[in-house]
Motif scaffolding. Structure first.
Motif, mmCIF file in Angstrom:
data_model
loop_
_atom_site.group_PDB
_atom_site.id
_atom_site.type_symbol
_atom_site.label_atom_id
_atom_site.label_comp_id
_atom_site.label_asym_id
_atom_site.label_seq_id
_atom_site.Cartn_x
_atom_site.Cartn_y
_atom_site.Cartn_z
ATOM 1 N N GLY A 110 -40.856 -43.058 -17.359
ATOM 2 C CA GLY A 110 -40.152 -42.300 -18.397
ATOM 3 C C GLY A 110 -39.866 -43.125 -19.628
ATOM 4 N N GLY A 111 -40.815 -43.975 -19.993
ATOM 5 C CA GLY A 111 -40.629 -44.804 -21.182
ATOM 6 C C GLY A 111 -39.495 -45.802 -21.024
ATOM 7 N N GLY A 112 -39.289 -46.276 -19.807
ATOM 8 C CA GLY A 112 -38.250 -47.263 -19.556
ATOM 9 C C GLY A 112 -36.904 -46.661 -19.171
ATOM 10 N N MET A 113 -36.863 -45.359 -19.021
ATOM 11 C CA MET A 113 -35.604 -44.705 -18.658
ATOM 12 C C MET A 113 -35.185 -45.039 -17.221
ATOM 13 S SD MET A 113 -34.319 -43.163 -21.130
ATOM 14 C CE MET A 113 -34.407 -42.063 -22.493
ATOM 15 N N VAL A 114 -36.175 -45.313 -16.356
ATOM 16 C CA VAL A 114 -35.902 -45.693 -14.976
ATOM 17 C C VAL A 114 -36.646 -46.989 -14.704
ATOM 18 C CG1 VAL A 114 -36.257 -45.088 -12.542
ATOM 19 C CG2 VAL A 114 -35.545 -43.331 -14.170
ATOM 20 N N LYS A 115 -35.939 -47.957 -14.111
ATOM 21 C CA LYS A 115 -36.568 -49.233 -13.755
ATOM 22 C C LYS A 115 -36.269 -49.516 -12.291
ATOM 23 C CE LYS A 115 -34.903 -53.417 -14.908
ATOM 24 N NZ LYS A 115 -34.561 -54.607 -15.706
ATOM 25 N N VAL A 116 -37.321 -49.922 -11.564
ATOM 26 C CA VAL A 116 -37.172 -50.279 -10.161
ATOM 27 C C VAL A 116 -37.681 -51.708 -9.993
ATOM 28 C CG1 VAL A 116 -37.891 -49.766 -7.787
ATOM 29 C CG2 VAL A 116 -37.425 -47.895 -9.378
ATOM 30 N N VAL A 117 -36.894 -52.524 -9.288
ATOM 31 C CA VAL A 117 -37.244 -53.919 -9.040
ATOM 32 C C VAL A 117 -37.392 -54.113 -7.530
ATOM 33 C CG1 VAL A 117 -36.527 -56.327 -9.340
ATOM 34 C CG2 VAL A 117 -35.953 -54.631 -11.091
ATOM 35 N N ALA A 118 -38.430 -54.845 -7.126
ATOM 36 C CA ALA A 118 -38.661 -55.127 -5.706
ATOM 37 C C ALA A 118 -39.027 -56.591 -5.549
ATOM 38 C CB ALA A 118 -39.776 -54.241 -5.167
ATOM 39 N N ASN A 119 -38.873 -57.076 -4.328
ATOM 40 C CA ASN A 119 -39.345 -58.427 -4.035
ATOM 41 C C ASN A 119 -40.674 -58.338 -3.282
ATOM 42 O OD1 ASN A 119 -38.771 -57.956 -1.279
ATOM 43 N ND2 ASN A 119 -36.761 -58.900 -1.427
ATOM 44 N N GLY A 120 -41.250 -59.476 -2.981
ATOM 45 C CA GLY A 120 -42.545 -59.509 -2.311
ATOM 46 C C GLY A 120 -42.522 -59.042 -0.875
ATOM 47 N N LYS A 121 -41.349 -58.774 -0.345
ATOM 48 C CA LYS A 121 -41.226 -58.234 1.010
ATOM 49 C C LYS A 121 -41.206 -56.710 0.986
ATOM 50 C CE LYS A 121 -38.315 -62.059 2.545
ATOM 51 N NZ LYS A 121 -36.989 -62.407 3.090
ATOM 52 N N LYS A 122 -41.418 -56.137 -0.191
ATOM 53 C CA LYS A 122 -41.374 -54.689 -0.417
ATOM 54 C C LYS A 122 -39.967 -54.132 -0.236
ATOM 55 C CE LYS A 122 -45.976 -53.034 0.544
ATOM 56 N NZ LYS A 122 -46.741 -52.122 1.394
ATOM 57 N N GLU A 123 -38.968 -54.934 -0.558
ATOM 58 C CA GLU A 123 -37.587 -54.469 -0.530
ATOM 59 C C GLU A 123 -37.173 -54.141 -1.963
ATOM 60 O OE1 GLU A 123 -36.100 -57.344 3.143
ATOM 61 O OE2 GLU A 123 -35.854 -58.029 1.079
ATOM 62 N N ILE A 124 -36.650 -52.947 -2.160
ATOM 63 C CA ILE A 124 -36.151 -52.555 -3.476
ATOM 64 C C ILE A 124 -34.833 -53.292 -3.677
ATOM 65 C CG2 ILE A 124 -35.404 -50.650 -4.945
ATOM 66 C CD1 ILE A 124 -38.424 -50.614 -4.114
ATOM 67 N N GLN A 145 -35.558 -37.514 -10.194
ATOM 68 C CA GLN A 145 -36.136 -37.883 -8.907
ATOM 69 C C GLN A 145 -37.605 -38.274 -9.059
ATOM 70 O OE1 GLN A 145 -35.169 -34.262 -6.835
ATOM 71 N NE2 GLN A 145 -33.334 -35.151 -5.902
ATOM 72 N N ASP A 146 -38.341 -37.515 -9.847
ATOM 73 C CA ASP A 146 -39.758 -37.815 -10.081
ATOM 74 C C ASP A 146 -39.938 -39.178 -10.749
ATOM 75 O OD1 ASP A 146 -40.479 -35.410 -8.939
ATOM 76 O OD2 ASP A 146 -40.840 -34.388 -10.863
ATOM 77 N N LEU A 147 -39.066 -39.495 -11.709
ATOM 78 C CA LEU A 147 -39.148 -40.786 -12.393
ATOM 79 C C LEU A 147 -38.858 -41.936 -11.429
ATOM 80 C CD1 LEU A 147 -37.397 -39.977 -15.800
ATOM 81 C CD2 LEU A 147 -39.845 -40.286 -15.389
ATOM 82 N N ILE A 148 -37.872 -41.751 -10.573
ATOM 83 C CA ILE A 148 -37.533 -42.788 -9.591
ATOM 84 C C ILE A 148 -38.692 -42.988 -8.612
ATOM 85 C CG2 ILE A 148 -36.000 -43.383 -7.661
ATOM 86 C CD1 ILE A 148 -33.738 -41.966 -9.275
ATOM 87 N N ILE A 149 -39.273 -41.890 -8.151
ATOM 88 C CA ILE A 149 -40.413 -41.978 -7.239
ATOM 89 C C ILE A 149 -41.588 -42.670 -7.918
ATOM 90 C CG2 ILE A 149 -42.183 -40.610 -6.043
ATOM 91 C CD1 ILE A 149 -39.894 -38.589 -5.402
ATOM 92 N N ALA A 150 -41.872 -42.297 -9.165
ATOM 93 C CA ALA A 150 -42.998 -42.897 -9.886
ATOM 94 C C ALA A 150 -42.806 -44.399 -10.063
ATOM 95 C CB ALA A 150 -43.172 -42.222 -11.251
ATOM 96 N N ALA A 151 -41.624 -44.819 -10.471
ATOM 97 C CA ALA A 151 -41.364 -46.246 -10.666
ATOM 98 C C ALA A 151 -41.413 -46.993 -9.334
ATOM 99 C CB ALA A 151 -40.012 -46.450 -11.354
ATOM 100 N N THR A 152 -40.879 -46.382 -8.285
ATOM 101 C CA THR A 152 -40.890 -47.025 -6.968
ATOM 102 C C THR A 152 -42.312 -47.177 -6.451
ATOM 103 O OG1 THR A 152 -38.703 -46.122 -6.463
ATOM 104 C CG2 THR A 152 -40.024 -46.880 -4.597
ATOM 105 N N ASN A 153 -43.110 -46.133 -6.553
ATOM 106 C CA ASN A 153 -44.509 -46.224 -6.111
ATOM 107 C C ASN A 153 -45.274 -47.268 -6.910
ATOM 108 O OD1 ASN A 153 -44.251 -44.332 -4.078
ATOM 109 N ND2 ASN A 153 -44.865 -42.620 -5.380
#
Length: 106
Positions: A38-52, A71-79
């Protein structure tokens, strides 16, 4: 007895490769990956263990009448962030299985 020397040499090579694999895996686990939607509206950070490890949502995108979009933006960033972890893992760990037919190793 010549075969024993070859076997010992092969075992040493395997131990060396195992140590390198463990080091590469440790490095991966310490890495941080970030994806936005969403143009930076949602950001998700994970580590190399696939932990959000973090989710940031810009308050401008929070609309009680359009929860589906958030919800769609969160899913997209997480994927996206999980795909980055997978791609980096395959790149780093693939060097150890190159030339070997070991499906599903990483």
């Amino acid at each position: 007895m010549k075969g024993m020397g070859n076997m010992n040499n092969m075992m040493k090579q395997m131990q060396k490769m195992q140590k390198k694999m463990m080091k590469a895996q440790e490095e991966l686990h310490e890495m941080t990956f970030e994806a936005t939607a969403g143009g930076g509206m949602v950001k998700v950070v994970a580590n190399g263990k696939k932990e959000i490890t973090d989710v940031e949502v810009n308050e401008e995108v929070v609309d009680p009448d359009d929860v589906d979009m958030l919800q769609d933006l969160i899913i997209a960033a997480t994927n996206d962030v999980l795909k980055q972890v997978d791609d980096t893992t395959n790149e780093k760990m693939g060097q150890f299985t190159k030339g070997m037919n070991m499906p599903g190793m990483f």
